[in-house]
Design an enzyme around this catalytic site. Structure first.
Site, PDB file in Angstrom:
ATOM      1  N   ASP A 101       3.211   6.603  -1.786  1.00  0.00           N
ATOM      2  CA  ASP A 101       3.101   5.151  -1.657  1.00  0.00           C
ATOM      3  C   ASP A 101       2.244   4.833  -0.427  1.00  0.00           C
ATOM      4  OD1 ASP A 101       5.005   2.398  -2.270  1.00  0.00           O
ATOM      5  OD2 ASP A 101       3.982   2.535  -0.346  1.00  0.00           O
ATOM      6  N   ASP A 125       1.660   1.716   0.834  1.00  0.00           N
ATOM      7  CA  ASP A 125       2.051   0.458   1.474  1.00  0.00           C
ATOM      8  C   ASP A 125       1.551  -0.809   0.787  1.00  0.00           C
ATOM      9  OD1 ASP A 125       3.063   2.145   3.651  1.00  0.00           O
ATOM     10  OD2 ASP A 125       0.988   2.242   4.317  1.00  0.00           O
ATOM     11  N   ARG A 132      11.545   6.598  -1.195  1.00  0.00           N
ATOM     12  CA  ARG A 132      12.499   5.895  -2.064  1.00  0.00           C
ATOM     13  C   ARG A 132      12.678   6.698  -3.349  1.00  0.00           C
ATOM     14  NH1 ARG A 132      10.155   0.635  -2.166  1.00  0.00           N
ATOM     15  NH2 ARG A 132      11.432   0.233  -0.331  1.00  0.00           N
ATOM     16  N   GLU A 191       1.409  -3.757   7.249  1.00  0.00           N
ATOM     17  CA  GLU A 191       2.115  -2.473   7.182  1.00  0.00           C
ATOM     18  C   GLU A 191       1.131  -1.345   6.865  1.00  0.00           C
ATOM     19  OE1 GLU A 191       5.649  -0.306   4.559  1.00  0.00           O
ATOM     20  OE2 GLU A 191       5.099  -2.376   4.108  1.00  0.00           O
ATOM     21  N   ASP A 238       1.555  -6.773   2.170  1.00  0.00           N
ATOM     22  CA  ASP A 238       1.796  -5.671   3.110  1.00  0.00           C
ATOM     23  C   ASP A 238       0.536  -5.085   3.742  1.00  0.00           C
ATOM     24  OD1 ASP A 238       4.514  -6.002   2.563  1.00  0.00           O
ATOM     25  OD2 ASP A 238       4.461  -4.559   0.925  1.00  0.00           O
ATOM     26  N   ASP A 260       0.700  -3.564  -1.847  1.00  0.00           N
ATOM     27  CA  ASP A 260       1.305  -3.951  -3.119  1.00  0.00           C
ATOM     28  C   ASP A 260       0.630  -5.224  -3.609  1.00  0.00           C
ATOM     29  OD1 ASP A 260       3.554  -1.989  -3.009  1.00  0.00           O
ATOM     30  OD2 ASP A 260       4.153  -3.197  -1.286  1.00  0.00           O
TER      31      ASP A 260
END
Length: 175
Positions: A103, A105, A23, A123, A120, A107
């Site tokens: 990142d 994953d 991102r 994930e 998450d 959070d």
């Protein structure tokens, strides 16, 4: 080491463990820049996802990055209070192109009333298997979830009562 200057506009880029771009936040104003900490601000900034999808943030936010901790904090200023979105990821690196981090994953979302939730986990486990995160990364991330939880409970750093007031005022001055 390159450090952006206060008032400079930078991009923020997150990557995944496999090196792929995840991102990009196109415009963030640097509010503070040292070897250890970069604080930025943005509002209605364009975000581009790895698959090309684009969206624009809905509210002003203050972004906190530290060179010693495996997390960063995005504090979103909304009508009903401050929401913090904490990304578990590598300490930042910065060059002339962007501030960058990997990142991982996990959070933590912090609500205006101080409640917070780890997000998450599924994930994370899926990507941990797919991308073969080493056990050392897993231990570091779990330690940093604990550190971050203590910061939230103790109202330390970006969770302190005056943090948003100070940095949002500076952001409004710089933009």
């Amino acid at each position: 080491m390159y450090l952006p200057k206060e008032k400079e506009i930078i991009q923020i880029k997150s990557y995944k463990h496999n090196g792929k771009l995840h991102r990009t936040w196109k415009k963030t104003v640097v509010l503070k820049s040292t070897e250890n900490i970069i604080i930025g601000g943005n509002d209605h900034t364009l975000v581009v996802e790895a698959d090309g999808r684009k969206w624009v943030t809905r509210e002003p936010s203050i972004c906190y990055f530290h060179s010693d901790y495996w997390f960063n904090v995005i504090s979103m200023i909304r009508e009903d209070g401050i929401y913090h979105y904490c990304n578990l990821g590598t300490p930042f690196a910065v060059d002339e192109q962007a501030l960058k981090y990997i990142d991982y994953d996990l959070d933590i979302k912090v609500f205006p009333d101080g409640r917070f939730h780890l997000l998450d986990e599924g994930e994370y486990e899926q990507h941990r298997r797919q991308m073969k995160y080493p056990d050392s990364i897993d231990r570091i991330l779990k330690t940093n979830v604990d550190v971050l939880s203590h910061w939230i409970l103790d109202k330390k750093g970006p969770f302190s009562p005056d943090y948003i007031d100070i940095w949002y005022e500076k952001y409004k001055e710089y933009r």
